[in-house]
Every structure is written in C-alpha cells, then in structure tokens.
Design a protein around this motif. Structure first.
Motif, PDB file in Angstrom:
ATOM      1  N   CYS A 133      61.849 148.856 -30.460  1.00 15.02           N
ATOM      2  CA  CYS A 133      62.339 148.171 -29.261  1.00 15.02           C
ATOM      3  C   CYS A 133      61.961 146.703 -29.414  1.00 15.02           C
ATOM      4  N   ARG A 134      62.959 145.858 -29.630  1.00 13.11           N
ATOM      5  CA  ARG A 134      62.609 144.458 -29.887  1.00 13.11           C
ATOM      6  C   ARG A 134      62.226 143.709 -28.618  1.00 13.11           C
ATOM      7  N   CYS A 135      62.474 144.326 -27.441  1.00 16.85           N
ATOM      8  CA  CYS A 135      61.926 143.752 -26.204  1.00 16.85           C
ATOM      9  C   CYS A 135      60.445 144.102 -26.085  1.00 16.85           C
ATOM     10  N   THR A 136      59.967 144.987 -26.943  1.00 20.59           N
ATOM     11  CA  THR A 136      58.605 145.531 -26.928  1.00 20.59           C
ATOM     12  C   THR A 136      58.283 146.255 -25.619  1.00 20.59           C
ATOM     13  N   GLY A 137      59.280 146.917 -25.073  1.00 20.00           N
ATOM     14  CA  GLY A 137      59.066 147.608 -23.797  1.00 20.00           C
ATOM     15  C   GLY A 137      58.551 149.016 -23.967  1.00 20.00           C
TER      16      GLY A 137
END
Lengths: 264, 157
Positions: free
Chosen positions: B135-139
């Motif tokens: 998850c590149r939003c780092t969520g």
C-alpha cells in the motif's frame, strides 16, 4: 514479451524430449522467475512447454527415512503438509517463508532447484539434508547438484521429477531475508542425522555450498561455542548493493549459530 | 499461434482467444473489461493484481492468459452476491481499510486468503501474510484491522 509457441506437456519425458529437439524451448513450472524473465525480454524461447498439466509431478510421500516431494509441488503445499511438518518441520518452515503467499501458491520446488538462484531458499535444504534430485534421466546426488551461479548438474533436456530428502534427527533453517524481496541475503539449513552434521548455505555465494569448516567443528562438539574459532573466507562470497562479502561472512556464522541453538 | 481457452470467470463460463505471450491480467482488464484487478508494479511485487485461481490467491501479472484454461477465476467483481458486499469487502468499508484505493482489490483478495488459512488471524499473522501486498499510501493499520474483522465475519457466515 517476445512471441513464442505454447503447449501443455503430455509427460515429463515428452517435455524433456522437446527440450532435446529444440535447444531454444523452455519449460514452465510455477513461473515465478520465468514469467518475469519473459516479461523483461531477458529470454526469447521458441516454445514454452507448460508442466502444470502434469499432476503426477506434484505430491508428497513421507516414509520412515525420507520425504519425497514431486517437482511441481507448490511451496504452499509443502509448508502446510502435516506429514512434512511432522517429519522435517524445518523444511515446511523454509517453504512457508519463500516470497509471499501468492508466490507460494504458484512457485514449485522443481523450478526453484533447477533455476538455482544464488539467493533461493531450497538449495540450502538440498545440501543441508543430503537430498537426491530425481530427473528424467537419473538420480543426482544433491551435493554435486549446484555447480555455478544459475548452473546445475542438469544436462540439456533433463527435467527434475522429484526431490528426496533424508529425514534428520533435528534440523533448522535460519534465513536473513532481504527486507524488500524476501530472498535470502543468507540462509543456513543445518541438520543433525545419522551421517553427522550438514550445513547448507544459500544467498552468500554464487551458488549454494556446504560450510565444511562448521560441519567439522560441530561434528566434534555440537554447540555454538564450537563455532567461535570457525571462519569463512569472504573472498568466496558475494558483494552487492544489499551486503558486502564481509557482512555476508558474518551473517553465515550468525545464522549457523542460530540454527545450532534451534536444534539444541 | 493463438489458443482458445475456456474458464469460469466469477461463476460464468468464459471463452477467449489469446496469444501465448499475453498475460492473464491483461486479458481480464483489456479484453474482458474486468478492470477491478489492478496492475501496480507489473513485476510481482505489489499484489494489486491478486485474484483467486481455483480458490487460491495468485498474482495475475505473473501468469500467462493461456494458463487460465480450465480454471476457476474469481476477481474482485465476483465477490459481492446480489448486491451484498462480501464480508471482507464490508470490513474494509467499515474500518476504512483504504486511502487512495488502488491496492484495495488486491488487499481484499489477499485478505480472504489469509482468513481461509487462519480462522482468527492475529495482527502479527496478518502483517506477515501481507508481505506480498504493498500500500503506497502506507495505510496498513486500517487494512490489518479490516482483515482481522473481515476474517471474524467470514467465520460467522
């Protein structure tokens, strides 16, 4: 991807014959290395022969002395198999920590061993458990299987059908994974059996090898202290952006000690 | 040479004609219009293309389309039944297990796999088994919560 012809293998022997007839033909097992290789146009096969049509190459047979795993058996299957977990828990653990769950649902032991990636996990177990590699032609002693980086004792047109591991009294696999790829920066498979101690090392050198000095020390005294004066020559190890040879040398000893600890 | 393949896609018999060098994910997205399966990295790292092949999560960017022949495929579009979200989808909605949403289809397909392998997975298990999804939003915090709660809901069904 470049273009190629595709067919489903009719049998392991027929696929092997196709490889003999056409030196640019390739076989497809789990595809976890081969398909990315095709996508990157690093390979240009004339034809791809899919081994996924051969259920007879998949399966696990456990006897009192051995664990035999068919070449097309997926990592997830080995990791979850109750008989493997009971016979050689370290082997199930190794299989269950290759890549990620989706990779383990496709990747196969035969593909991993034949590809002989220097950072693949299974080669350490081939050496660390004194395995035999069964092919369409013969049985190959695991100790002489890995010959160079991505090179094995397999001849052109020779296919792996299964691998048989000897059941040890105790065994452990210790892996220091690259945090991004989960490949082994260093992986050590250690076993203690009727033949003595075996230490198979992957990730550290161009190809998997037995850590002879550690085996000698541990055969005399099976303890982590026995490894205090054992060294490994960094000149034979890999240096890349992830780790220097000196760091890998240190990791080999640390992972070996952890494997000993796990067996005590 | 092209190959005509037949497989079950979200419960429906599907036939397609493909060249051997066509990827499964490209067939689904470009030819069959199932664009819910995403392509993030195209190098088998990110897991956005995860779908279920014969019930098991796999990365469809690392599978040839011709290999779909004879298989049963479930994509994110095939999870909801009669307008009701799958329990794992509902959990992602309830716990806001997404930010931009790009990785979400793969996260949900992987999350179902985690729930199938572990009836009541703890957070450490979920985090370990999410190694193949980025998850590149780092969520990740809410994704882990959603999978934990989704797994509970799946066990109750």
């Amino acid at each position: 991807m470049y273009g190629f012809e595709y067919s489903k293998a009719a049998s392991a022997e027929a696929a092997a014959q196709s490889l003999k007839d056409d030196e640019d033909a390739k076989v497809l097992a789990g595809g976890m290395t081969f398909i990315p290789t095709l996508k990157a146009r690093l390979a240009m096969p004339t034809q791809v022969i899919d081994l996924n049509s051969l259920p007879e190459l998949s399966g696990i047979t456990v006897t009192a002395d051995t664990v035999r795993i068919g070449a097309m058996t997926r990592h997830a299957h080995v990791a979850a198999d109750a008989d493997v977990k009971a016979a050689i828990p370290a082997l199930a653990y190794l299989a269950g920590n290759i890549g990620d769950p989706m990779v383990r649902n496709r990747g196969t032991i035969g593909g991993s061993v034949a590809n002989a990636d220097p950072a693949a996990c299974y080669p350490s177990a081939i050496l660390g458990l004194g395995a035999t590699v069964h092919t369409t032609e013969r049985d190959i002693d695991g100790d002489s299987f890995f010959t160079e980086m991505f090179e094995t004792a397999l001849q052109e047109g020779e296919l792996i059908k299964a691998v048989t591991f000897k059941r040890p009294d105790a065994a452990a696999y210790m892996k220091f994974p690259n945090p991004a790829s989960r490949y082994a920066m260093v992986g050590v498979f250690l076993s203690k059996g009727s033949d003595g101690i075996r230490v198979g090392v992957t990730g550290a050198a161009p190809y998997a090898f037995r850590f002879a000095a550690a085996e000698t020390a541990l055969n005399a005294d099976f303890s982590t202290q026995a490894l205090e004066n054992v060294t490994i020559d960094p000149d034979m190890l890999n240096t890349d952006m992830h780790a220097t040879a000196a760091y890998r040398a240190s990791l080999v000893l640390t992972m070996t000690k952890r494997a000993v600890d796990a067996c005590l | 040479m092209t190959h005509t393949i037949t497989f079950t896609l979200n419960g429906e018999q599907t036939t397609a004609t493909v060249t051997p060098n066509h990827l499964a994910v490209d067939l689904l997205r470009d030819d069959l219009g199932k664009t819910g399966t995403h392509v993030g990295c195209d190098t088998s790292q990110c897991g956005a293309c995860t779908l279920h092949l014969n019930g098991e999560p796999i990365k469809s960017c690392t599978l040839l389309a011709v290999q779909l022949d004879g298989t049963e495929i479930t994509t994110i579009e095939g999870l909801a039944k009669n307008g009701d979200l799958h329990p794992m989808q509902a959990a992602f909605k309830e716990h806001h297990g997404l930010q931009c949403g790009f990785c979400t289809p793969g996260m949900i397909m992987s999350g179902i796999g985690i729930a199938q392998r572990n009836t009541t997975p703890d957070d450490a298990t979920i985090r370990h088994e999410l190694e193949g999804n980025i998850c590149r939003c780092t969520g990740y915090q809410n994704i882990v919560t959603a999978i934990r709660e989704g797994a509970k809901a799946m066990a109750e069904v």
